[in-house]
Scaffold this active site. Structure first.
Site, PDB file in Angstrom:
ATOM      1  N   THR A  85       0.855  -1.191   0.000  1.00 52.56           N
ATOM      2  CA  THR A  85       0.000   0.000   0.000  1.00 52.56           C
ATOM      3  C   THR A  85       0.892   1.242   0.000  1.00 52.56           C
ATOM      4  O   THR A  85       1.994   1.230   0.562  1.00 52.56           O
ATOM      5  CB  THR A  85      -0.949   0.046   1.214  1.00 52.56           C
ATOM      6  OG1 THR A  85      -0.185   0.265   2.407  1.00 52.56           O
ATOM      7  CG2 THR A  85      -1.758  -1.242   1.346  1.00 52.56           C
ATOM      8  N   ALA A  87       2.522   2.652  -2.507  1.00 53.07           N
ATOM      9  CA  ALA A  87       3.779   2.395  -3.218  1.00 53.07           C
ATOM     10  C   ALA A  87       4.102   3.503  -4.215  1.00 53.07           C
ATOM     11  O   ALA A  87       5.007   3.359  -5.030  1.00 53.07           O
ATOM     12  CB  ALA A  87       3.710   1.040  -3.925  1.00 53.07           C
ATOM     13  N   SER A  89       5.158   6.519  -3.439  1.00 50.89           N
ATOM     14  CA  SER A  89       6.246   7.415  -3.030  1.00 50.89           C
ATOM     15  C   SER A  89       6.992   6.851  -1.825  1.00 50.89           C
ATOM     16  O   SER A  89       6.592   5.833  -1.256  1.00 50.89           O
ATOM     17  CB  SER A  89       5.700   8.831  -2.730  1.00 50.89           C
ATOM     18  OG  SER A  89       5.295   8.952  -1.397  1.00 50.89           O
ATOM     19  N   TYR A 267      -1.106  10.889  14.533  1.00 52.31           N
ATOM     20  CA  TYR A 267      -0.225  10.038  13.717  1.00 52.31           C
ATOM     21  C   TYR A 267       0.513   9.031  14.607  1.00 52.31           C
ATOM     22  O   TYR A 267       0.562   7.833  14.315  1.00 52.31           O
ATOM     23  CB  TYR A 267       0.793  10.903  12.953  1.00 52.31           C
ATOM     24  CG  TYR A 267       1.890  10.085  12.301  1.00 52.31           C
ATOM     25  CD1 TYR A 267       1.726   9.559  11.031  1.00 52.31           C
ATOM     26  CD2 TYR A 267       3.087   9.837  12.973  1.00 52.31           C
ATOM     27  CE1 TYR A 267       2.726   8.799  10.434  1.00 52.31           C
ATOM     28  CE2 TYR A 267       4.088   9.066  12.387  1.00 52.31           C
ATOM     29  CZ  TYR A 267       3.903   8.554  11.125  1.00 52.31           C
ATOM     30  OH  TYR A 267       4.898   7.785  10.546  1.00 52.31           O
TER      31      TYR A 267
HETATM   32  P1  NDP Z   1       5.147   9.082   1.881  1.00 50.06           P
HETATM   33  O1  NDP Z   1       4.215  10.218   2.102  1.00 50.06           O
HETATM   34  O2  NDP Z   1       6.266   9.248   0.933  1.00 50.06           O
HETATM   35  O3  NDP Z   1       4.324   7.807   1.424  1.00 50.06           O
HETATM   36  C1  NDP Z   1       3.060   7.537   1.936  1.00 50.06           C
HETATM   37  C2  NDP Z   1       2.258   6.781   0.923  1.00 50.06           C
HETATM   38  O4  NDP Z   1       0.955   6.547   1.456  1.00 50.06           O
HETATM   39  C3  NDP Z   1       2.050   7.547  -0.387  1.00 50.06           C
HETATM   40  O5  NDP Z   1       2.184   6.628  -1.438  1.00 50.06           O
HETATM   41  C4  NDP Z   1       0.631   8.021  -0.273  1.00 50.06           C
HETATM   42  O6  NDP Z   1      -0.034   8.179  -1.511  1.00 50.06           O
HETATM   43  C5  NDP Z   1       0.007   6.866   0.481  1.00 50.06           C
HETATM   44  N1  NDP Z   1      -1.288   7.203   1.035  1.00 50.06           N
HETATM   45  C6  NDP Z   1      -1.606   8.223   1.857  1.00 50.06           C
HETATM   46  N2  NDP Z   1      -2.921   8.226   2.079  1.00 50.06           N
HETATM   47  C7  NDP Z   1      -3.451   7.189   1.409  1.00 50.06           C
HETATM   48  C8  NDP Z   1      -4.756   6.693   1.238  1.00 50.06           C
HETATM   49  N3  NDP Z   1      -5.810   7.274   1.794  1.00 50.06           N
HETATM   50  N4  NDP Z   1      -4.928   5.600   0.474  1.00 50.06           N
HETATM   51  C9  NDP Z   1      -3.894   5.017  -0.134  1.00 50.06           C
HETATM   52  N5  NDP Z   1      -2.634   5.449  -0.013  1.00 50.06           N
HETATM   53  C10 NDP Z   1      -2.424   6.531   0.730  1.00 50.06           C
HETATM   54  O7  NDP Z   1       5.679   8.675   3.335  1.00 50.06           O
HETATM   55  P2  NDP Z   1       6.734   7.567   3.807  1.00 50.06           P
HETATM   56  O8  NDP Z   1       7.216   6.787   2.676  1.00 50.06           O
HETATM   57  O9  NDP Z   1       7.678   8.230   4.687  1.00 50.06           O
HETATM   58  O10 NDP Z   1       5.802   6.665   4.730  1.00 50.06           O
HETATM   59  C11 NDP Z   1       5.621   5.301   4.512  1.00 50.06           C
HETATM   60  C12 NDP Z   1       5.474   4.576   5.830  1.00 50.06           C
HETATM   61  O11 NDP Z   1       6.669   4.686   6.583  1.00 50.06           O
HETATM   62  C13 NDP Z   1       4.369   5.114   6.731  1.00 50.06           C
HETATM   63  O12 NDP Z   1       3.697   4.034   7.319  1.00 50.06           O
HETATM   64  C14 NDP Z   1       5.124   5.898   7.803  1.00 50.06           C
HETATM   65  O13 NDP Z   1       4.409   5.922   8.994  1.00 50.06           O
HETATM   66  C15 NDP Z   1       6.357   5.043   7.910  1.00 50.06           C
HETATM   67  N6  NDP Z   1       7.524   5.673   8.527  1.00 50.06           N
HETATM   68  C16 NDP Z   1       8.129   6.734   7.901  1.00 50.06           C
HETATM   69  C17 NDP Z   1       9.245   7.311   8.479  1.00 50.06           C
HETATM   70  C18 NDP Z   1       9.941   8.462   7.863  1.00 50.06           C
HETATM   71  O14 NDP Z   1      10.893   8.950   8.472  1.00 50.06           O
HETATM   72  N7  NDP Z   1       9.533   8.947   6.699  1.00 50.06           N
HETATM   73  C19 NDP Z   1       9.801   6.791   9.729  1.00 50.06           C
HETATM   74  C20 NDP Z   1       9.068   5.689  10.280  1.00 50.06           C
HETATM   75  C21 NDP Z   1       7.992   5.149   9.672  1.00 50.06           C
HETATM   76  P3  NDP Z   1       0.185   9.501  -2.426  1.00 50.06           P
HETATM   77  O15 NDP Z   1       1.485   9.281  -3.110  1.00 50.06           O
HETATM   78  O16 NDP Z   1      -0.981   9.424  -3.344  1.00 50.06           O
HETATM   79  O17 NDP Z   1       0.173  10.662  -1.529  1.00 50.06           O
HETATM   80 MG1  PMR Z   2      12.467  13.290  15.767  1.00 45.16          MG
HETATM   81  C1  PMR Z   2      17.655   9.845  17.967  1.00 45.16           C
HETATM   82  C2  PMR Z   2      16.804  10.729  17.946  1.00 45.16           C
HETATM   83  C3  PMR Z   2      15.674  10.896  17.017  1.00 45.16           C
HETATM   84  C4  PMR Z   2      15.183  10.084  16.013  1.00 45.16           C
HETATM   85  C5  PMR Z   2      15.710   8.761  15.553  1.00 45.16           C
HETATM   86  C6  PMR Z   2      14.031  10.735  15.472  1.00 45.16           C
HETATM   87  C7  PMR Z   2      13.213  10.216  14.476  1.00 45.16           C
HETATM   88  N1  PMR Z   2      13.871  11.941  16.128  1.00 45.16           N
HETATM   89  C8  PMR Z   2      14.863  12.061  17.082  1.00 45.16           C
HETATM   90  C9  PMR Z   2      15.054  13.110  17.974  1.00 45.16           C
HETATM   91  C10 PMR Z   2      14.356  14.311  17.965  1.00 45.16           C
HETATM   92  N2  PMR Z   2      13.334  14.621  17.150  1.00 45.16           N
HETATM   93  C11 PMR Z   2      14.611  15.436  18.849  1.00 45.16           C
HETATM   94  C12 PMR Z   2      15.671  15.478  19.891  1.00 45.16           C
HETATM   95  C13 PMR Z   2      13.696  16.397  18.510  1.00 45.16           C
HETATM   96  C14 PMR Z   2      13.531  17.749  19.129  1.00 45.16           C
HETATM   97  C15 PMR Z   2      14.381  18.704  18.448  1.00 45.16           C
HETATM   98  C16 PMR Z   2      12.906  15.865  17.430  1.00 45.16           C
HETATM   99  C17 PMR Z   2      11.889  16.578  16.827  1.00 45.16           C
HETATM  100  C18 PMR Z   2      11.064  16.037  15.855  1.00 45.16           C
HETATM  101  C19 PMR Z   2       9.921  16.653  15.231  1.00 45.16           C
HETATM  102  C20 PMR Z   2       9.390  18.022  15.445  1.00 45.16           C
HETATM  103  N3  PMR Z   2      11.189  14.745  15.348  1.00 45.16           N
HETATM  104  C21 PMR Z   2      10.182  14.564  14.485  1.00 45.16           C
HETATM  105  C22 PMR Z   2       9.403  15.683  14.396  1.00 45.16           C
HETATM  106  C23 PMR Z   2       8.357  15.404  13.468  1.00 45.16           C
HETATM  107  O1  PMR Z   2       7.463  16.138  13.095  1.00 45.16           O
HETATM  108  C24 PMR Z   2       8.481  13.973  13.044  1.00 45.16           C
HETATM  109  C25 PMR Z   2       7.339  13.218  13.635  1.00 45.16           C
HETATM  110  O2  PMR Z   2       7.192  13.129  14.814  1.00 45.16           O
HETATM  111  O3  PMR Z   2       6.524  12.635  12.826  1.00 45.16           O
HETATM  112  C26 PMR Z   2       5.505  11.928  13.477  1.00 45.16           C
HETATM  113  C27 PMR Z   2       9.762  13.495  13.683  1.00 45.16           C
HETATM  114  C28 PMR Z   2      10.475  12.313  13.604  1.00 45.16           C
HETATM  115  N4  PMR Z   2      11.610  12.059  14.345  1.00 45.16           N
HETATM  116  C29 PMR Z   2      12.097  10.830  13.996  1.00 45.16           C
HETATM  117  C30 PMR Z   2      11.239  10.271  12.993  1.00 45.16           C
HETATM  118  C31 PMR Z   2      11.438   8.927  12.364  1.00 45.16           C
HETATM  119  C32 PMR Z   2      10.257  11.179  12.758  1.00 45.16           C
HETATM  120  C33 PMR Z   2       9.160  11.059  11.736  1.00 45.16           C
HETATM  121  C34 PMR Z   2       8.518   9.972  11.166  1.00 45.16           C
HETATM  122  C35 PMR Z   2       7.770   8.905  11.871  1.00 45.16           C
HETATM  123  O4  PMR Z   2       7.789   8.645  13.015  1.00 45.16           O
HETATM  124  O5  PMR Z   2       7.150   8.215  11.153  1.00 45.16           O
END
Ligand code: NDP
Ligand code: PMR
Ligand code: LMG
Length: 392
Positions: A85, A87, A89, A267
C-alpha cells in the site's frame, strides 16, 4: 532539558523503560534498543545452531529463482506476489523498486492516485512485467473492499501484504475525516489497513508460497521507550474512549484517548495501533496459519512525502538535523532495502517481531514501548476496530 542535551550526545544517551533519562558509555538507545541488548539478542539465542541450519535450508528451498545447477533437487520457486500500500512514493516506492529488481516478485502497487503511481514506477525504472497498479484509497472502507474484490478477480495469489501507506498532519488545527467519518490519520493509517489486512488474511492463508508474511510499518515515534518517542506530543491511547466513540469529532473526540485534536499525536497514536495490531494478529493467527506477522522501524527517512504538510522550514532542517545530530537518517533507497528484507529475506521469518536496524544496517529484534506491547490494549484496539470497520 535532559532530552535537549541528549540530542547532542547520541552515542551515550539512553532512556529506560520507565522513561527516565540516563547515561551509559556502552549503550545507545536512540534506536530503541541498547547495543548490549542487541549483542545478547544476536548471540545468546539457544536455537542459534538450529536457526543457522534452517536458514541454509530456507535459502536453498525458498529463494525464488535459485537455479537447478546449484540445487539439483530443488525446484525453482514461482514469482511471489506482494501487495504494497502507498507504493507511489517514499518507503513504499523504494521497497517496490528493490523487490522488482530481484526479478523474484510481482508487486501490486495499491495506490490512491493511479497516474502518480504509474509515473513513480516508471521513474524508478521498474520493468512493466514486475508490477500492477491497483486503486486503493484507505480513507474509504468501500474502496478497501473494492480493492480486495479487484485483487481477487486478478486471479493472483497473495503471498505477502505490506501495510505501508500513511498520512501525517502535524499542522492541522482541526481534524479532517475519512469517508466513514473517522479522524483521517487513524482512519487511514490504522482502520483502513485493519480492514484490508483482516479481509486479505484469507487470501494469504490460501497461498502455497513457503513464507507468507503480513507486514505493518510502525515507527520509533510511537515508542515512548526512545528519545524520539519522547518529543511532544507523545503517543498515548489512554482508555480508548475516543476510538470506542468512533473518532468522529461530533459525539466523540477525534482522538483515540478522547482529548483535544492534535495532528502529530494522532499520527503517533496510529503507529501504536499498527504495532499493536501486528502483535494481535500474531497471537491470534500465527500458530494456525504459519503466516509471519511483523512490524518495523525503517529508520528516519526524512526526505519523503510524509512531511509534505509540515512547514517549509521543518522540511529543510529536518533531514539536516537527522543526518548530523541524531544520525538516525536513512535514504529512501536504504529504507526500501530494509523493508524488502522483511518481505523476502529467508532469515527474517520470525513472527511477532518489530524489526529495526543498527548503524551498520544489520537488522535486530527491537523492543516496543510498554504501551505498544500491552496485550490487553491490543485486544481492545482489535475489538473496537472490528466494530468500527463493520466486521463485528
Ligand atoms: P510518503 O508520504 O512518501 O508515502 C506515503 C504513501 O501513502 C504515499 O504513497 C501516499 O499516496 C500513500 N497514502 C496516503 N494516504 C493514502 C490513502 N488514503 N490511500 C492510499 N494510499 C495513501 O511517506 P513515507 O514513505 O515516509 O511513509 C511510509 C510509511 O513509513 C508510513 O507508514 C510511515 O508511517 C512510515 N515511517 C516513515 C518514516 C519516515 O521517516 N519517513 C519513519 C518511520 C515510519 P500519495 O502518493 O498518493 O500521496
Ligand atoms: Mg524526531 C535519535 C533521535 C531521534 C530520532 C531517531 C528521530 C526520528 N527523532 C529524534 C530526535 C528528535 N526529534 C529530537 C531530539 C527532537 C527535538 C528537536 C525531534 C523533533 C522532531 C519533530 C518536530 N522529530 C520529528 C518531528 C516530526 O514532526 C516527526 C514526527 O514526529 O513525525 C511523526 C519526527 C520524527 N523524528 C524521527 C522520525 C522517524 C520522525 C518522523 C517519522 C515517523 O515517526 O514516522
Ligand atoms: C511539535 O513540536 C509540533 O508542535 C507539532 O506540530 C508536530 O510537528 C510535532 O512531533 C511532531 O512536534 C515539537 C517541538 C517541541 O519540537 C520542535 O519543534 C523542535 C524544534 C527545535 C529545534 C532545535 C534543534 C536544535 C538543533 C539545531 C539543528 C538544526 C536542525 C533543526 C531541525 C528541527 C527538526 C526537529 O518539542 C519539544 O518541546 C521537545 C523538547 C526538545 C526541545 C528541542 C531542543 C533540542 C535541541 C537542543 C538544542 C540546544 C541548542 C543548544 C546549543 C548548544 C551548542 C553546543
Amino acid at each position: 532539558m535532559a532530552l535537549q542535551a541528549a540530542a547532542l550526545l547520541p552515542s551515550t544517551f539512553s532512556i529506560s523503560k520507565e522513561g527516565k533519562a540516563g547515561a551509559s558509555l556502552k549503550d545507545s538507545s536512540l534506536f530503541g534498543k541498547s547495543l548490549s541488548d542487541q549483542v545478547k539478542c544476536d548471540f545468546s539465542s539457544p536455537s542459534l545452531k538450529i536457526k543457522k541450519v534452517l536458514r541454509i535450508q530456507a535459502v536453498a528451498t525458498t529463494t525464488p529463482g535459485v537455479t537447478s545447477a546449484t540445487t539439483d533437487r530443488k525446484k525453482t520457486l514461482r514469482k511471489g506476489t506482494v501487495v504494497v500500500t502507498g507504493a507511489s512514493s517514499g518507503l513504499g516506492l523504494a521497497t517496490a523498486k528493490a523487490l522488482a529488481e530481484t526479478g523474484k516478485w510481482h508487486i501490486i502497487m495499491a495506490c490512491r492516485d493511479f497516474l502518480k503511481a504509474e509515473r513513480a514506477a516508471k521513474s524508478a525504472g521498474m520493468a512493466k512485467e514486475n508490477y500492477t497498479i491497483m486503486h486503493l484509497d484507505l480513507a474509504s472502507l468501500d474502496s478497501v473492499r473494492q480493492f480486495v474484490d479487484s485483487f481477487r478477480r486478478s486471479g493472483r495469489p497473495l503471498d505477502v501484504l505490506v501495510c505501508n501507506a500513511a498520512v501525517y498532519l502535524p499542522t492541522a488545527k482541526e481534524p479532517t475525516f475519512t469517508a466513514e467519518g473517522f479522524e483521517l490519520s487513524v482512519g487511514t493509517n490504522h482502520l483502513g489497513h485493519f480492514l484490508l489486512s483482516r479481509l486479505l488474511l484469507e487470501d494469504l492463508n490460501k497461498s502455497d508460497y513457503p513464507s507468507k508474511r503480513l507486514i505493518i510499518v510502525g515507527s520509533i515515534t510511537g515508542n515512548t521507550n526512545t528519545l524520539a518517542g519522547n518529543v511532544p506530543p507523545k503517543a498515548n491511547l489512554g482508555d480508548l474512549r475516543g476510538l470506542a466513540g468512533g473518532l468522529n469529532g461530533l459525539n466523540s473526540s477525534a482522538m483515540i484517548d478522547g482529548a483535544d485534536f492534535d495532528g502529530a499525536k494522532a499520527y503517533k497514536d496510529s503507529k501504536v495501533c499498527n504495532m499493536l495490531t501486528m502483535q494481535e494478529f500474531h497471537r491470534r493467527y500465527h500458530e494456525d496459519t504459519g503466516i509471519t506477522f511483523a512490524s518495523l522501524y525503517p529508520g528516519c527517512i526524512a526526505t519523503t512525502g510524509l512531511f509534505r504538510e509540515h512547514i517549509p522550514l521543518f522540511r529543510v532542517l529536518f533531514p539536516v538535523f537527522q543526518k548530523y545530530i541524531t544520525k538516525g537518517f536513512v535514504s529512501e533507497e536504504e529504507s526500501g532495502k530494509r523493508l524488502a528484507q522483511v518481505v523476502s529475506d529467508p532469515s527474517l521469518t520470525k513472527s511477532g517481531v518489530y524489526w529495526s536496524w543498527n548503524k551498520d544496517s544489520a537488522s535486530f529484534e527491537n523492543q516496543l514501548s510498554q504501551e505498544a506491547s500491552d496485550v490487553e490494549k491490543a485486544r481492545k484496539v482489535w475489538e473496537i476496530s472490528e466494530k468500527l470497520v463493520g466486521l463485528a
